[in-house]
Write an enzyme that holds these catalytic residues in place. Structure first.
Site, PDB file in Angstrom:
ATOM      1  N   TYR A   1      -1.962  -1.711  11.058  1.00 44.49           N
ATOM      2  CA  TYR A   1      -2.217  -2.196   9.689  1.00 44.49           C
ATOM      3  C   TYR A   1      -1.069  -1.773   8.765  1.00 44.49           C
ATOM      4  CZ  TYR A   1      -3.898  -2.193   4.893  1.00 44.49           C
ATOM      5  OH  TYR A   1      -3.988  -2.371   3.535  1.00 44.49           O
TER       6      TYR A   1
ATOM      7  N   SER B   1       0.839  -1.199   0.000  1.00 47.04           N
ATOM      8  CA  SER B   1       0.000   0.000   0.000  1.00 47.04           C
ATOM      9  C   SER B   1       0.870   1.243   0.000  1.00 47.04           C
ATOM     10  CB  SER B   1      -0.854  -0.037   1.273  1.00 47.04           C
ATOM     11  OG  SER B   1      -1.428   1.211   1.528  1.00 47.04           O
TER      12      SER B   1
ATOM     13  N   LYS C   1       2.160  -3.940   6.562  1.00 50.22           N
ATOM     14  CA  LYS C   1       2.599  -3.852   5.155  1.00 50.22           C
ATOM     15  C   LYS C   1       4.115  -3.611   5.095  1.00 50.22           C
ATOM     16  CE  LYS C   1      -1.389  -4.630   3.401  1.00 50.22           C
ATOM     17  NZ  LYS C   1      -1.659  -5.981   2.890  1.00 50.22           N
TER      18      LYS C   1
END
Ligand code: NAD
Ligand code: UFG
Length: 344
Positions: free
Chosen positions: A154, A129, A158
Site C-alpha cells: 500500500y 500519505s 503511494k
C-alpha cells in the site's frame, strides 16, 4: 466566493471523499463522483445532499477501466479538475494481496492522467500519505524529509504514484498536480450524516475506539507501551477530516486559478501536533464523558513509533490551517458512531 467549475471526485462516496464533496459543493463547485462502491455505499449521497442541499452527479464505475472513464468524460464535458481518492487502503490486506493494490491504485491513476490532456482537464489533486516518510529521523517533519523504503505494498503504491505524476509532468504533459500527504485523518462531519464506514473489525484506532465505547467491542488494545515516547504509546498527528477536506478545496482553487504556481506541488496536511494513543483515548473520554475500556498489548508489526507534521508550507502557501480541536473531533466521531447504531 462561488465557483461553478466542474470537478471529478474519484472515490467520492468514501470517507475523505464524501467530506471533500461536501466542502466542494458548499464552495459552489459542481461535482461528479465516480466510485465502484467497493468500500462505500450509495446512502452517502443522501447524507451529502442533506448537508449541502445539493446532490452530486454519481457514476457507479471502476477507475481501472479506461473505457468507463472515457465515457464519463464524454458524458460530463467540461471537467476542469480531478481529486483522486479512489484506492484500496488497508495496509495489512496489501501485504496479502499486493497485485490487487498495485493494479487498483496505479491503474486508476494512470488512466486518469492518460485522459486528462484529451479532455482538457487542467489539474489533479492526489491523496498521498505520510507513510511515504517511513519512520522519520526527526520530528516534526516537513516535505523535504527523505522518502524511506515502503514497508507495505500500500505504502509503495503511494510512493510510485508520486513518481508517476512527477515523471508525467516532467515529460511535458499539459497538466498540473498537487500531492497532499495526509497524516492521520479522523472524526466525522459535525452533522453526523457522513463519516467513516467500518468494514468488519476496524484496523484503525478511532473506529476501534468508538466501537469499544459503544460496547460493540470488549476493549481497545493499545499496541505497545515501551516506545520511546513520554507515555510509551505511539504518537501521531490526528487531523480532523473536515479540516482535511477543506484543504482540497483550497488546493483545487490554487491549481486551477493560480497563474505562476509550479506544475507540481507537495504539501503535508497535519496539525503540527503529536498526540499519543493514550492522550487520544483521554481526549475522547473527556470530550464525551464515555469510558473506553482499554489495555496494553504487544507492539503491532510495522508501526511507526512517532510521526507528526510541519504543516507550515500548507499554512503559508495554501493559506490553510487545521483548526478543529481534538476534543471536538472526538465528539464528532462519537456522534457518528451513535448515528450508525441508530440506523441498525
Ligand atoms: P475509502 O476507502 O473510504 O475511500 C476510497 C473510495 O474509493 C471508496 O469509496 C471505494 O469504494 C472507492 N474505490 C476504490 N477503488 C476504486 C476504483 N478502482 N474505482 C472507483 N472507486 C474506487 O478511503 P479514504 O480513507 O477515504 O481514503 C481516500 C484516499 O486517501 C485513498 O487514496 C487513501 O489511500 C488516502 N489516504 C487515506 C488515509 C486514511 O487514513 N484514511 C491516510 C492517507 C491517505
Ligand atoms: N492503534 C492501537 N490500537 C488499535 C489500532 C491502532 O493502539 O486497535 C495504534 C497503532 O498502533 C498506531 C496508532 O494507533 O500507533 C494509529 O494507528 P492507525 O491504524 O489508526 O493508523 P496508522 O498511523 O497506522 O496508519 C494510518 C492509515 C494508513 C496510512 C497511515 C499514514 O491507516 O493507511 O495512517 O497516513 F498509511
Amino acid at each position: 466566493m462561488t465557483d461553478r467549475t466542474k470537478i471529478l471526485v474519484t472515490g467520492g462516496t468514501g470517507y475523505i471523499g464524501s467530506h471533500t464533496v461536501v466542502e466542494l459543493l458548499e464552495a459552489g463547485y459542481d461535482v461528479v463522483i465516480i466510485d465502484n462502491l467497493s468500500n462505500s455505499n450509495r446512502d452517502v449521497l443522501d447524507g451529502i445532499e442533506k448537508i449541502t442541499g445539493r446532490r452530486p452527479e454519481f457514476v457507479e464505475g471502476d477507475c481501472t477501466d479506461l473505457s468507463t472513464l472515457r465515457n464519463l468524460f464524454t458524458n460530463y464535458p467540461g471537467i476542469k479538475g480531478i481529486i483522486n481518492f479512489a484506492a484500496s487502503k488497508a495496509v495489512g490486506e496489501s501485504v496479502e494481496k499486493p497485485l490487487l493494490y498495485y493494479r487498483n491504485n496505479l491503474n486508476t491513476l494512470i488512466n486518469l492522467l492518460d485522459l486528462m490532456p484529451e479532455f482538457g482537464v487542467k489539474g489533479i489533486v492526489f491523496s498521498s500519505s505520510c507513510t511515504v516518510y517511513g519512520e522519520p529521523d526527526v520530528n516534526p517533519i516537513d516535505e523535504t524529509a527523505p522518502i524511506k523504503p515502503a514497508t507495505s505494498p500500500y505504502g509503495n503504491t503511494k510512493q510510485i504514484s508520486e513518481e508517476i505524476i512527477t515523471d508525467y509532468i516532467a515529460s511535458g504533459a499539459p497538466i498540473k498536480s498537487i500531492i497532499l500527504r495526509y497524516f492521520n485523518p479522523v472524526g466525522a462531519h459535525p452533522s453526523a450524516l457522513i463519516g467513516e464506514l467500518p468494514n468488519g473489525v476496524p484496523n484503525n484506532l478511532v473506529p476501534y475506539l468508538t466501537q469499544t465505547a459503544a460496547g460493540l467491542r470488549k476493549e481497545l488494545t493499545v499496541f505497545g507501551r515501551d516506545y520511546n515516547t513520554p507515555d510509551g504509546s505511539c504518537i501521531r498527528d490526528f487531523i480532523d477530516v473536515v479540516d482535511l477536506a477543506k484543504a482540497h478545496v483550497v488546493a483545487m482553487r490554487r491549481m486551477l486559478d493560480g497563474q505562476d504556481t509550479d506544475a507540481i506541488e507537495i504539501f503535508n496536511l497535519g496539525t503540527g501536533r503529536g498526540v499519543s494513543v493514550i492522550e487520544l483515548i483521554d481526549a475522547f473520554e473527556k470530550a464525551t464523558g464515555v469510558k473506553v475500556p482499554h489495555r496494553f498489548g504487544e507492539r503491532r508489526a510495522g508501526d511507526i513509533e512517532k510521526i507528526w507534521a510541519v504543516p507550515a508550507k500548507a499554512n503559508e502557501v495554501l493559506g490553510w490551517k487545521a483548526e478543529i480541536p481534538i476534543e471536538e473531533t472526538m465528539r464528532n466521531a462519537w456522534a457518528w458512531q451513535c448515528h450508525l447504531a441508530e440506523k441498525k
